[in-house]
Write an enzyme that holds these catalytic residues in place. Sequence first.
Site, PDB file in Angstrom:
ATOM      1  N   ASP A  65       2.073 -27.357  19.889  1.00 32.53           N
ATOM      2  CA  ASP A  65       0.590 -27.143  19.817  1.00 32.53           C
ATOM      3  C   ASP A  65      -0.323 -28.424  19.557  1.00 32.53           C
ATOM      4  O   ASP A  65       0.001 -29.355  18.387  1.00 32.53           O
ATOM      5  CB  ASP A  65       0.270 -26.286  18.473  1.00 32.53           C
ATOM      6  CG  ASP A  65      -1.136 -25.844  18.373  1.00 32.53           C
ATOM      7  OD1 ASP A  65      -1.835 -26.299  19.027  1.00 32.53           O
ATOM      8  OD2 ASP A  65      -1.503 -24.813  17.501  1.00 32.53           O
ATOM      9  N   TYR A 156     -17.856 -25.826  24.194  1.00 35.43           N
ATOM     10  CA  TYR A 156     -17.122 -26.634  25.186  1.00 35.43           C
ATOM     11  C   TYR A 156     -17.865 -27.692  25.428  1.00 35.43           C
ATOM     12  O   TYR A 156     -17.285 -28.917  25.386  1.00 35.43           O
ATOM     13  CB  TYR A 156     -17.041 -25.732  26.369  1.00 35.43           C
ATOM     14  CG  TYR A 156     -16.167 -26.237  27.168  1.00 35.43           C
ATOM     15  CD1 TYR A 156     -14.663 -26.379  27.202  1.00 35.43           C
ATOM     16  CD2 TYR A 156     -16.596 -26.720  28.645  1.00 35.43           C
ATOM     17  CE1 TYR A 156     -13.832 -26.950  28.164  1.00 35.43           C
ATOM     18  CE2 TYR A 156     -15.594 -27.387  29.500  1.00 35.43           C
ATOM     19  CZ  TYR A 156     -14.202 -27.317  29.492  1.00 35.43           C
ATOM     20  OH  TYR A 156     -13.434 -27.878  30.339  1.00 35.43           O
TER      21      TYR A 156
END
Length: 257
Positions: A65, A156
Amino acid sequence: MTSASRQGTVAVVTGAGSGIGAATARRLAADGATVVLTGRTEDKLKTVVAEAGDDAGRMHVRIVDSSDEKAVGELFDSVVAEFGRLDTLVNNAAVARPGKVTETDTENWSLVMRIDVDGVFFGCRAAVPHLSETGGSIVNVASVSGIGGDWNNVAYNAAKGAVVNMTKAMAMDHAPDGVRVNAVSPSLTMTDMTAGMTDDEDLMARFADRIPMGRGARPEEIADVIAFLSSHDARFVTGVNLPVDGGLSASNGQPRM
């Protein structure tokens, strides 16, 4: 680039289970590199390797991760211990959670920042000492969303804007160490992340109207540019954020007349 051009080199590609990451891993392996593919879903990573044909033997899966600081540090130490060196890092892992600032909850904001920003930071910090030993390079996958704003995508946009400027700062800091740091900024690309968009014919028609080349990118078209920026051919290129956008950023934003 010939298949011999990366012989003996080692690359790490994050978010390599699909899309741009998978295409980049395949391209670097085809060019002769040993490629470590990282991501959170083992089956997807193994599928990328299985589909690589003759190049599969140069591809190695690691379940990591990218937002896990400890795991990222251990990854790079283990890669260098096993393969002897590190030449290329491609930071591609990312997520998006749409919404205006008033619609974006803390959980989704934090998720985007952890993966899209912290993940790049952790990867670069762990990789630079090893890259300085080989004169290696980093390519960060940013976005046209980090150059200008989108409607309804504040998290984002903020994250990819951070990646763009982080790239420039690191390029200046680590040029004396022999490490180059560049970014690519794709526009619409046909990946799993954009599947919900690409199924919308009306939306795709509007994208085609705004992108001078009239279509979205294929992942391989982004991967080819990443391959160039990370190669010896780009040895005097650092601190660049290169739009790979079919001409989208050439526009001043006014409608077609």
